[in-house]
Design an enzyme around this catalytic site. Sequence first.
Site, mmCIF file in Angstrom:
data_model
loop_
_atom_site.group_PDB
_atom_site.id
_atom_site.type_symbol
_atom_site.label_atom_id
_atom_site.label_comp_id
_atom_site.label_asym_id
_atom_site.label_seq_id
_atom_site.Cartn_x
_atom_site.Cartn_y
_atom_site.Cartn_z
ATOM 1 N N ASP A 191 0.855 -1.183 0.000
ATOM 2 C CA ASP A 191 0.000 0.000 0.000
ATOM 3 C C ASP A 191 0.894 1.237 0.000
ATOM 4 O OD1 ASP A 191 -1.950 -1.856 0.304
ATOM 5 O OD2 ASP A 191 -2.803 -1.039 2.146
ATOM 6 N N HIS A 267 5.107 -7.299 -0.475
ATOM 7 C CA HIS A 267 4.983 -8.599 -1.133
ATOM 8 C C HIS A 267 5.776 -8.599 -2.437
ATOM 9 C CE1 HIS A 267 1.337 -9.804 1.342
ATOM 10 N NE2 HIS A 267 1.465 -8.505 1.611
ATOM 11 N N SER A 378 7.455 3.579 5.252
ATOM 12 C CA SER A 378 8.750 3.852 4.631
ATOM 13 C C SER A 378 8.589 3.920 3.119
ATOM 14 C CB SER A 378 9.768 2.794 5.034
ATOM 15 O OG SER A 378 11.062 3.213 4.694
#
Length: 409
Positions: A191, A267, A378
């Site tokens: 995200d 991911h 981050s």
Amino acid sequence: MATSVGHRCLGLLHGVAPWRSSLHPCEITALSQSLQPLRKLPFRAFRTDARKIHTAPARTMFLLRPLPILLVTGGGYAGYRQYEKYRERELEKLGLEIPPKLAGHWEVALYKSVPTRLLSRAWGRLNQVELPHWLRRPVYSLYIWTFGVNMKEAAVEDLHHYRNLSEFFRRKLKPQARPVCGLHSVISPSDGRILNFGQVKNCEVEQVKGVTYSLESFLGPRMCTEDLPFPPAASCDSFKNQLVTREGNELYHCVIYLAPGDYHCFHSPTDWTVSHRRHFPGSLMSVNPGMARWIKELFCHNERVVLTGDWKHGFFSLTAVGATNVGSIRIYFDRDLHTNSPRHSKGSYNDFSFVTHTNREGVPMRKGEHLGEFNLGSTIVLIFEAPKDFNFQLKTGQKIRFGEALGSL
């Protein structure tokens, strides 16, 4: 009233013979008592014509206090920065393009002097402290309200389930919350918000529009999948050419910023094989879009973990960039990785190869498979090789979620 009485008395005394020759002792005592309150008045001096009859002790010494000076200086600088941001927003509303105003060397050096690594380690330990059961809901609710966290997507919605802040930050999502797009070659690994994307030109990568960083400084010297270093690049273009392994291909990049309220795991963005890991110990400056616009080569200053390998079109890399309070970067299949450790010094890097005598290919990753996690928001940087007809399906600044398409052929 006491002051006026004092002046009248002093006026009577001016030019008069000594008191003992003209006044009775009782009168002297009464006059002395009437002048007694004047000693407590906050005046510096009384004068009778040109003669000074009383002077209070002067207390004009200025004491330098570091904390107020720092607060005033820091507050003024913060106010100036806020004004600059407000001015930029107003100009953007008018459709005017604003050239980035980069930080000077002294400003970057001053920022890097802040012990962000130590502070981040302290924050990490604080996150591990187990919260009392009664305190969990108010603490997590405040965080949810501040950063707009959607707990309906969490695999466990009950806030009392998370024993500490670290568990809450690394919460898992429901399987149906992030469907993985199977039609496109590359999906978003996390995200976040798209800071920049496009083709790499002249070995310079844009962290935001108009602000670049060196490709070689970011990735470090080239290492091939057999863990053998290539000869040093004679020029910037030759380093870029080392990454492009197939004729007719180009090098592309995409920068995704994860805010504190975003899902903190990342991911695999495609089907690929990870053959090499490079860990750069470094600073832990903030990587929010404002800082990325202000500090050139911000991502090269910060601690980061570079994973490189191959996908069906050639070279592929994913880099997790650390930030303030995000010294902890975890790669699930790499147990030897320890980030923000005191034993690692800035300005160096540590290599590790996943290619061994028993495993000649590396670590295979499937699209959407869990790869790693941050302790807080981050940045993820993708740099990969693809044919010239590869197209990004993005807009700069747009919000994106893990599993959504980045681009395709």
